[in-house]
Design a protein around this motif. Structure first.
Motif, short mmCIF file in Angstrom:
data_model
loop_
_atom_site.label_atom_id
_atom_site.label_comp_id
_atom_site.label_asym_id
_atom_site.label_seq_id
_atom_site.Cartn_x
_atom_site.Cartn_y
_atom_site.Cartn_z
N GLU A 72 43.88 12.86 15.78
CA GLU A 72 43.82 13.05 14.57
C GLU A 72 44.86 12.58 13.51
N ASN A 100 40.36 21.35 18.80
CA ASN A 100 41.55 21.87 19.16
C ASN A 100 41.77 21.80 20.49
N GLY A 127 42.15 17.75 20.30
CA GLY A 127 42.83 17.07 19.42
C GLY A 127 42.56 15.88 18.34
#
Length: 194
Positions: free
Chosen positions: A47, A89, A92
């Motif tokens: 991310e 998720n 990440g």
């Protein structure tokens, strides 16, 4: 009666699914042909790296390089052309796809390697990683003052490359730091030499 089959493109042909002289049904698969003149590289980006890329993509066209499984650098550079819509998720990261030219047909479908994304830094300080030490997940260096006395100085790291740190803050260009023997000294030690 003999039939001539002409492919729509050049490429690499897989094994034949039928034998020479076999009777074929309409639509039966003979083989597959891969046009590998251009290849897609699929890779995942964290991310934070995704945010860095998105914030600087207009000012810095990020080339994609490929390190092959044998450790050699592929001679062509690629370009990012697709980013998946959603983050994973659980880990990440987000999936990227880059296109890279393959003029010598070295790359084939299913090969693995390591993708390198270049990032340009201008007017930054770079120090050897061995000149730093950690205390509670913070990075420090030993500053050498005008009396050759050591003081610890916390630094922030902008990037890490093999054996080097790009320093974001904590050091100035004219600062002197201790490069060797960090485990043999402490704050207040006096050093001699260059």
């Amino acid at each position: 009666f003999p039939v001539t089959i002409i492919a729509a493109c050049d490429g690499i042909m897989d094994r034949f699914q039928v034998r020479l002289g076999s009777l074929l049904d309409e639509g039966q698969l003979l083989t597959t042909l891969s046009d590998n003149s251009k290849m897609w590289l699929y890779f995942n980006v964290s991310e934070s790296d995704y945010l860095d890329y998105m914030q600087h993509k207009e000012t810095n066209d990020v080339p994609v390089e490929l390190v092959l499984a044998n450790g050699s650098l592929f001679p062509q550079q690629g370009k990012i052309d697709t980013i998946e819509a959603d983050f994973n998720n659980e880990v990440g990261n987000v999936a990227f796809r880059a296109t890279i030219l393959n003029p010598d047909k070295l790359l084939r479908h299913g090969e693995t390697g390591t993708v390198l994304l270049a990032k340009k830094y201008e007017n930054v300080l770079v120090i050897p990683q061995k000149a730093t030490f950690e205390v509670l997940d913070k990075k420090f260096v030993y500053l050498v003052d005008e009396k050759n006395t050591l003081h610890s100085q916390e630094i922030k790291i902008a990037a890490e490359v093999p054996h080097l740190f790009v320093v974001a803050s904590g050091l100035k260009e004219d600062d002197k730091i201790l490069l060797e023997g960090l485990g043999k000294v402490h704050v207040g030690s006096i050093v001699t030499g260059k």
